[in-house]
Structure formats: structure tokens, C-alpha cells
Design an enzyme around this catalytic site. Structure first.
Site, mmCIF file in Angstrom:
data_model
loop_
_atom_site.group_PDB
_atom_site.id
_atom_site.type_symbol
_atom_site.label_atom_id
_atom_site.label_comp_id
_atom_site.label_asym_id
_atom_site.label_seq_id
_atom_site.Cartn_x
_atom_site.Cartn_y
_atom_site.Cartn_z
ATOM 1 N N ASP A 151 7.809 -9.395 24.119
ATOM 2 C CA ASP A 151 6.884 -8.850 25.121
ATOM 3 C C ASP A 151 7.443 -9.213 26.484
ATOM 4 O OD1 ASP A 151 4.807 -8.373 26.955
ATOM 5 O OD2 ASP A 151 3.271 -8.703 25.421
ATOM 6 N N ARG A 208 -0.229 2.469 18.465
ATOM 7 C CA ARG A 208 -0.382 3.913 18.664
ATOM 8 C C ARG A 208 0.763 4.613 17.965
ATOM 9 N NH1 ARG A 208 -4.734 3.048 19.518
ATOM 10 N NH2 ARG A 208 -6.090 3.578 21.261
ATOM 11 N N ASP A 261 -1.610 2.823 10.728
ATOM 12 C CA ASP A 261 -3.029 3.121 10.973
ATOM 13 C C ASP A 261 -3.171 4.224 12.018
ATOM 14 O OD1 ASP A 261 -5.872 2.603 10.830
ATOM 15 O OD2 ASP A 261 -5.721 1.579 12.767
ATOM 16 N N GLU A 300 -3.526 12.896 15.664
ATOM 17 C CA GLU A 300 -4.570 12.419 14.741
ATOM 18 C C GLU A 300 -5.657 13.465 14.579
ATOM 19 O OE1 GLU A 300 -5.850 8.492 15.920
ATOM 20 O OE2 GLU A 300 -3.874 7.656 15.597
ATOM 21 N N HIS A 327 -6.826 5.432 11.325
ATOM 22 C CA HIS A 327 -7.157 4.755 12.586
ATOM 23 C C HIS A 327 -8.419 3.891 12.425
ATOM 24 C CE1 HIS A 327 -6.592 5.109 17.212
ATOM 25 N NE2 HIS A 327 -7.099 3.926 16.900
HETATM 26 N N1 LIG Z 1 -5.661 0.757 15.622
HETATM 27 C C1 LIG Z 1 -6.714 0.446 16.334
HETATM 28 O O1 LIG Z 1 -7.829 0.782 15.998
HETATM 29 C C2 LIG Z 1 -6.532 -0.347 17.576
HETATM 30 C C3 LIG Z 1 -5.410 -0.194 18.313
HETATM 31 N N2 LIG Z 1 -5.242 -0.905 19.460
HETATM 32 C C4 LIG Z 1 -3.976 -0.708 20.183
HETATM 33 O O2 LIG Z 1 -3.365 -1.967 20.363
HETATM 34 C C5 LIG Z 1 -2.856 -2.046 21.680
HETATM 35 C C6 LIG Z 1 -2.859 -3.486 22.102
HETATM 36 O O3 LIG Z 1 -4.174 -3.942 22.295
HETATM 37 P P1 LIG Z 1 -4.439 -5.336 23.020
HETATM 38 O O4 LIG Z 1 -3.647 -6.397 22.367
HETATM 39 O O5 LIG Z 1 -5.900 -5.504 23.094
HETATM 40 O O6 LIG Z 1 -3.838 -5.027 24.453
HETATM 41 P P2 LIG Z 1 -3.199 -6.053 25.457
HETATM 42 O O7 LIG Z 1 -3.111 -5.362 26.752
HETATM 43 O O8 LIG Z 1 -3.932 -7.351 25.404
HETATM 44 O O9 LIG Z 1 -1.723 -6.289 24.898
HETATM 45 C C7 LIG Z 1 -0.695 -5.375 25.002
HETATM 46 C C8 LIG Z 1 0.588 -6.164 25.202
HETATM 47 O O10 LIG Z 1 1.685 -5.265 25.108
HETATM 48 C C9 LIG Z 1 2.653 -5.723 26.018
HETATM 49 N N3 LIG Z 1 3.646 -4.708 26.326
HETATM 50 C C10 LIG Z 1 3.599 -3.710 27.234
HETATM 51 N N4 LIG Z 1 4.738 -3.019 27.230
HETATM 52 C C11 LIG Z 1 5.524 -3.573 26.282
HETATM 53 C C12 LIG Z 1 6.821 -3.287 25.823
HETATM 54 N N5 LIG Z 1 7.543 -2.297 26.329
HETATM 55 N N6 LIG Z 1 7.322 -4.061 24.828
HETATM 56 C C13 LIG Z 1 6.605 -5.077 24.324
HETATM 57 N N7 LIG Z 1 5.373 -5.399 24.734
HETATM 58 C C14 LIG Z 1 4.841 -4.642 25.699
HETATM 59 C C15 LIG Z 1 1.853 -6.168 27.207
HETATM 60 O O11 LIG Z 1 2.588 -7.071 28.016
HETATM 61 C C16 LIG Z 1 0.677 -6.841 26.545
HETATM 62 O O12 LIG Z 1 0.876 -8.241 26.416
HETATM 63 C C17 LIG Z 1 -3.805 -1.152 22.491
HETATM 64 O O13 LIG Z 1 -3.143 -0.632 23.618
HETATM 65 C C18 LIG Z 1 -4.187 -0.077 21.538
HETATM 66 O O14 LIG Z 1 -3.310 1.005 21.697
HETATM 67 C C19 LIG Z 1 -6.178 -1.800 19.897
HETATM 68 C C20 LIG Z 1 -7.333 -1.972 19.202
HETATM 69 C C21 LIG Z 1 -7.628 -1.240 17.988
HETATM 70 O O1 LIG Z 2 -9.427 0.304 20.855
HETATM 71 C C1 LIG Z 2 -8.440 0.982 20.550
HETATM 72 O O2 LIG Z 2 -7.425 1.090 21.255
HETATM 73 C C2 LIG Z 2 -8.459 1.728 19.296
HETATM 74 O O3 LIG Z 2 -7.449 2.291 18.943
HETATM 75 C C3 LIG Z 2 -9.702 1.855 18.557
HETATM 76 O O4 LIG Z 2 -9.957 3.230 18.485
HETATM 77 P P1 LIG Z 2 -11.378 3.786 18.040
HETATM 78 O O5 LIG Z 2 -12.355 3.346 19.065
HETATM 79 O O6 LIG Z 2 -11.672 3.189 16.703
HETATM 80 O O7 LIG Z 2 -11.208 5.261 18.005
#
Ligand SMILES: NC(=O)C1=CN([C@@H]2O[C@H](COP(=O)(O)OP(=O)(O)OC[C@H]3O[C@@H](n4cnc5c(N)ncnc54)[C@H](O)[C@@H]3O)[C@@H](O)[C@H]2O)C=CC1
Ligand SMILES: O=C(O)C(=O)COP(=O)(O)O
Length: 596
Positions: free
Chosen positions: A223, A284, A308, A313, A332
Site C-alpha cells: 500500500d 472491485r 465477490d 455486475e 457482491h
Molecule cells: N465486496 C464488498 O462488499 C466490499 C468492498 N469494499 C471495497 O474495499 C475497498 C477498501 O475498503 P476500505 O478498506 O474500507 O477502504 P480504505 O480507504 O480504508 O482502504 C483502501 C486502501 O487502499 C490503499 N490504496 C489506494 N491505492 C492503492 C494502490 N494503488 N495500491 C495499493 N493500495 C492502494 C489506500 O492507501 C488505502 O489504505 C473499498 O474501496 C471498496 O471498493 C468495501 C466494503 C465491502
Molecule cells: O461498501 C462497499 O464498497 C461495498 O462494496 C458494499 O456494497 P453494497 O453496499 O453491498 O452494494
């Protein structure tokens, strides 16, 4: 005329000119002078939602009950799921706020269709890649998200996919249900002792790392923006992208989808991976080039993948990726636990209601984050800033247009101890709104100024004194313009207005070179006259006869019986004839009526 009751004083800013003002205790019956309690509002009207009518919130995807309940206490809530893009665009013009999850594309067309009514988009989750932030900003629409409530759910789902993939749970389950018993086919791999590379060491990534360590894995992370000490604290080494690719047995993706992370895993990067690597993606779909992934699996570089999230999607159901037997898929579900959804719903409902009330949301995505304590402290200065902008622009009569504005902040604080972004935004709002149909707030202020070719420069003057109060004065100057009130032009040729906050209330304290002292409420009449007995009474009588209530009044003069400027705060807008009568008073040289 009871002018003896007036109260002579000088302001602390400059002693060049004396200033005469009627204090709030003096009642001059001949003027019908009434000083009432100012109507200071206890919120930041940065979004200008119409709070007289109940706002309407469109909830376009399923939201937890607790969040809906919170929303319903404040707004009319329209829960309409599965809207087509056309239906969303039609509905949006009737909504003040929109709440979505990842399934709704909030694109430019949505903002354009809203006709300016949409003030807040709430993303009930973390990733905001489905919201066009540039379009939101241009339309002055605040975007807020719910960044914390689904962190653990997403991390747990990542770990579930990791373990399920390693032990072929989904494939074996399908096989048993199909009447087969294939124990040799579904021999898995162990996690303990293996190297897991967490890509993106943010909230979710670090929770995944913590859990993976508990499973006995060796965890590294990549990161570029994460602090190394936070990683070290949980026993994780931050490594380069190349090292992570070359050494990982498992890769788990947790970065946001941005132009930089888009297709980060592609033909070139798969080629750098350790043969037999296994990949988990709960971030994503767009961070992986999906075609390249299929090729890498078929070439034996990637042994398995658990996904996921997908570029599109839902993904095409007959696609090579989803149907691949080495790929485990979920629709997802990362954030989809009962607990996370209740938490997210409350988090987003609070953010949206707060934003509609005009408060600055702590989770604003497209506005400067101004800490709550700074907001509280700056509240009266925010009002002063907007009013000075409004006054200054209304004084412009012509010239080369309002292009160059200089704002000077006089403050006893050290320069890095005063955040002026909010003040600059409110001055911009004050400058632009009276002369255009554009609605300006903290979100779009800088964008709108730039678009109109308005250059705002800021200067700080550090004053002696106690740093307890953040600001002593704010001065706004507009260069290269003519004024409809010549006395507003300073010695250096700009329109100049200056104000202070006194007892929590914004005051106008200088117009051009004249010192005045009038509380900035209602509206304002500025008159220039030759200082002589009876002038205050004459103007006051005209206003009194026309039933216009004076809230505050002050006179600034160069010297006794020389040029003077009278500033009169009025509750009601005087009729044209009333203003004409004031203009006809002998000795009144010029006057202007300004709406605050
Ligand atoms: N599948 C799902 O349902 C969910 C998916 N997500 C995804 O997970 C992602 C991360 O969520 P959080 O941890 O809460 O966000 P966050 O903002 O706390 O963490 C994201 C991290 O990625 C890092 N980052 C940015 N560019 C980068 C790169 N080029 N290489 C490596 N690291 C890099 C950032 O510095 C940061 O520390 C969200 O943006 C969302 O897309 C989040 C929640 C649920
Ligand atoms: O919080 C995120 O980034 C997620 O990917 C969760 O997506 P959702 O609210 O379950 O459609």
C-alpha cells in the site's frame, strides 16, 4: 433630535476615522429604532436545503430498518428499488437526497436531471466508484459515504473466500448435490505457513491481515500510502508491488477502484506472480483485467481465484470467468451481513440527515473535511464571510467585471492554525449568488469560481493578541470595478468592505475608508452625507413614517462636519419611493440599498 444619546466610539482596527454608532441600549423614539435579538442560526447553511418543507429522500437500494426509521423522523422517504436509469432520472427531480449501494449508477445524467434539487448523495457503503464525483461537485451536491460499518463484514467475507477457495468448498458442495462423492478431486491446500499479500492496507485490508495472522499465515502488504508503523503494529511488513507479486502464495485485494488501480492485475503483472498463486477479490472487479485472469488460470500461473466483485455486475452468466471451475464466485456479498447492514444504514442515515440540516458531514467525500470543533468556532465568521461577499458584489456598478477578489484575514493565530477553506467558500457564495442563478456551497465553491473566471486571493495578517478567537477581521476587496456607492472605493481604488464578529454577531465595520459599525442582519442602507446635526433624524424619520424598522445604525466620518457614511440596518425592504425620499434629503450625496 436626541443625538446626545448616541455613543461615540472607535473600533480597534484603525484610529484614522472616528465612528459614531447607536449602541444597542439606546432607544431613539424619533427613529423608531428597535434593536432585537439577532436571528443567529445554529447550523451551517452550506447546502441550503429548504428546511421549511420536509425534504424527500429517495432510497434506491435496500437499506436497514434502523436507518429508514432515522430518515423517516426527518424526511419523506421514498423506497423505490430496481429503478431503471430512466426512472431514476425522472424521480430525482423531486428528491433532495438519494441513498444508494453499489448497484445504482449515479452518473452525470442523474445530476443534470435533478434540476438542482438534489443536495446529497449517500452511499450506504464504502466504494464510491458508482457515483460521478466530478458531476456531483459541479452541481454542488455533497456525496457522503458510510466508511466504517461494513469493514469487518468485508474482511470476514475475504477470509471466508480464502478458506473456501483453498478447500474447494463451493465446488465440492455442488458436486455432492449433483449426487457425486469426489474426495480425491477436491483435495485442497493449507493456509498455515503460506504468504498472503494484502494489496491495499486500509480498513478492510488490515482486518484481513489480522485474521490471516490468526490462521498462521505469513502476511505482507502493499500500500503506497499506508504508514509502515501501523502495519508493523500488527506484525505485517509493507513491501513493494513487485515483491508482493513475486512472493505471495495468496493475494487478497483491498484497494479502491480508481484510475490508478484499474486493471492493476493484468497480463504483465500476472506474469510476475509466483506460479500457483491464489487470488481473492472483495474490492472491485475493475482492479483485475478479467480476460487476463482467465488466461493466467488457463496457463497455470493462477491456481484459483475467489471473486465477490466483477467489472460488470451482475457478470455475464455464461462468461468464461464465472463458469470456470477454478473460480469461486459470490454476488457482491462482502458487506451483506445483518449486522453490517444495520450499521451502514444508521451511518448513512445520520450523514444524510446531518447534511440536509446544513451540517458538514464527517464522511463527506467531495468537500473539504473541516473538523467539528473548527466548524463550531468558525460559525459566526462563516456568516460574516458570506455577508461581506454579498455586500461587496452588490456595490459593483461596472468596470471589467468581478474577476479579482482579495480576501484578507486579520488573525492572532499562527498561519497554519486557521483553516480558511470554509470562509473562502462562503465569500465565494456571497459574491456569486446575488449575480447569478448558480447555487454555491462548500462543495462547488472553488469549481464555480474557477468556471466564472473569478480569482480569489487570500492574505493573512498576523495580529498581536490572544489566539483565543480565531479571527479579528475579514476584509473583502474587489479590484478593477466601479461602484454604485463611490464611498465604498478605498484609497487604493478597490471596493472594500470589512467586518468583525462582536458577541457572536457579524458586523460591518468598514466601507471603503469609512469606519462604521452595523450588525449584519436584514438589509442595509448606506448613505454618504456631509456630517451635520439632524441627518440621522431626517433619514430615521423617513424610514419610521414608511414603517421600516431600523435594527442598527452607525455613522463613520472623516472629521466633524466633513464627509460621513451612515450605515442603517433595516428589517424590511424599503419601497422605491421611500428610498427616493432618502435620496432627496438635502446633504445626502449618495446612497445605496443592499440586501444581506
Ligand atoms: N465486496 C464488498 O462488499 C466490499 C468492498 N469494499 C471495497 O474495499 C475497498 C477498501 O475498503 P476500505 O478498506 O474500507 O477502504 P480504505 O480507504 O480504508 O482502504 C483502501 C486502501 O487502499 C490503499 N490504496 C489506494 N491505492 C492503492 C494502490 N494503488 N495500491 C495499493 N493500495 C492502494 C489506500 O492507501 C488505502 O489504505 C473499498 O474501496 C471498496 O471498493 C468495501 C466494503 C465491502
Ligand atoms: O461498501 C462497499 O464498497 C461495498 O462494496 C458494499 O456494497 P453494497 O453496499 O453491498 O452494494
Amino acid at each position: 433630535m436626541a443625538t446626545s444619546a448616541t455613543n461615540l466610539r472607535t473600533t480597534s482596527l484603525s484610529h484614522k476615522l472616528s465612528s459614531l454608532s447607536i449602541s444597542s441600549n439606546n432607544k431613539l423614539s424619533a427613529f423608531s429604532l428597535t434593536v432585537r435579538q439577532p436571528r443567529l442560526k445554529s447550523r451551517f447553511i452550506v447546502l441550503s436545503a429548504n428546511l421549511d418543507a420536509k425534504p424527500t429522500v429517495l432510497v434506491a437500494e435496500k437499506l436497514g430498518e434502523a436507518g429508514l426509521k432515522l430518515l423517516k423522523e426527518f424526511a419523506n422517504v421514498d423506497c423505490s428499488y430496481n429503478l431503471s436509469p430512466e426512472e431514476l432520472c425522472t424521480k430525482i427531480s423531486l428528491c433532495d437526497a438519494l441513498i444508494v449501494r453499489s448497484g445504482t449508477k449515479v452518473n452525470r445524467e442523474v445530476f443534470e436531471s435533478s434540476g438542482g434539487r438534489l443536495k446529497v448523495v449517500g452511499r450506504a457503503g464504502v466504494g464510491i466508484d458508482n457515483v460521478d464525483l466530478a458531476a456531483a461537485t459541479e452541481h454542488g451536491c455533497l456525496v457522503v459515504n458510510a466508511p466504517t460499518a461494513n469493514t469487518v463484514a468485508a474482511a470476514e467475507h475475504g477470509i471466508s473466500l480464502l478458506a473456501a477457495m483453498a478447500r474447494n468448498v463451493a465446488q465440492a458442495d455442488a458436486s455432492v448435490k449433483a449426487g457425486k462423492w469426489q474426495r480425491n478431486k477436491y483435495v485442497g491446500v493449507s493456509l498455515v505457513g503460506k504468504t498472503l499479500a494484502v494489496m491495499g492496507f486500509g480498513k478492510v485490508g488490515s482486518e484481513v491481515a489480522r485474521r490471516a495472522k490468526g490462521l498462521g499465515m505469513h502476511v505482507i502488504a502493499h500500500d503506497p500510502y499506508a504508514p509502515a508503523d501501523r502495519a508493523r503494529a500488527i506484525g505485517v511488513d509493507l513491501v513493494s508491488f513487485e515483491e508482493a507479486l513475486a512472493t505471495a502464495d495468496f493475494i487478497s485485494l483491498h484497494m479502491p477502484l480508481t484510475p490508478t488501480t484499474s486493471k492493476m492485475l493484468n497480463d504483465e503483472t500476472f506474469a510476475k506472480m509466483k506460479k500457483g498463486v491464489r487470488i481473492v477479490n472483495v474490492a472491485r472487479g475493475g482492479v483485475i483485467d478479467e480476460e487476463a485472469l482467465v488466461k493466467a488460470i488457463d496457463a497455470g500461473i493462477v491456481a484459483q481465484a475467489a471473486l465477490d466483485v466483477f467489472t460488470e455486475e451482475p457478470p455475464p452468466k455464461d462468461g468464461n470467468l464465472v463458469q470456470h471451475e477454478k473460480v469461486t464466485v459470490t454476488p457482491h456479498l462482502g458487506a451483506s451481513t445483518v449486522e453490517a447492514q444495520e450499521g451502514v444504514a444508521i451511518e448513512i442515515a445520520e450523514a444524510v440527515v446531518g447534511a440536509l440540516k446544513g451540517e458538514l458531514a464527517a464522511t463527506a467525500v467531495n468537500a473539504p473535511m473541516v473538523p467539528a470543533e473548527v466548524l463550531t468556532e468558525l460559525k459566526p465568521y462563516v456568516m460574516l464571510a458570506e455577508k461581506l461577499g454579498r455586500l461587496a458584489v452588490q456595490l459593483v456598478a461596472g468596470g471589467s467585471g468581478v474577476k479579482s477578489v482579495k480576501v484578507t484575514y486579520g488573525s492572532p493565530r499562527a498561519p497554519d492554525d486557521l483553516d480558511t477553506r470554509l470562509l473562502r467558500a462562503m465569500i465565494t457564495k456571497g459574491l456569486i449568488e446575488p449575480i447569478s442563478s448558480v447555487f454555491v456551497n462548500l462543495v462547488n465553491a472553488d469549481f464555480t469560481a474557477k468556471q466564472r473566471g473569478l480569482r480569489i486571493t487570500e492574505e493573512r495578517i498576523t495580529l498581536d493578541g490572544s489566539p483565543e478567537s480565531p479571527l479579528d477581521f475579514i476584509q473583502v476587496q474587489i479590484a478593477n470595478v466601479e461602484s454604485k456607492f463611490a464611498s465604498a472605493i478605498s484609497e487604493t481604488g478597490e471596493i472594500k468592505v470589512e467586518g468583525q464578529v462582536k458577541d457572536g454577531i457579524p458586523h460591518l465595520t468598514k466601507v471603503g475608508s469609512f469606519e462604521v459599525d452595523v450588525s449584519l442582519e436584514g438589509s442595509l442602507i448606506l448613505c454618504r452625507q456631509v456630517d451635520q446635526p439632524g441627518m440621522i433624524g431626517k433619514v430615521g424619520s423617513v424610514l419610521g413614517e414608511e414603517n421600516v424598522n431600523i435594527s442598527f445604525m452607525s455613522v463613520g466620518r472623516i472629521a466633524p462636519r466633513k464627509q460621513a457614511v451612515m450605515a442603517i440596518g433595516v428589517d424590511e425592504q424599503p419601497k422605491k419611493e421611500t428610498l427616493k425620499r432618502i435620496g432627496e434629503i438635502p446633504a445626502i450625496e449618495e446612497f445605496v440599498f443592499l440586501k444581506l
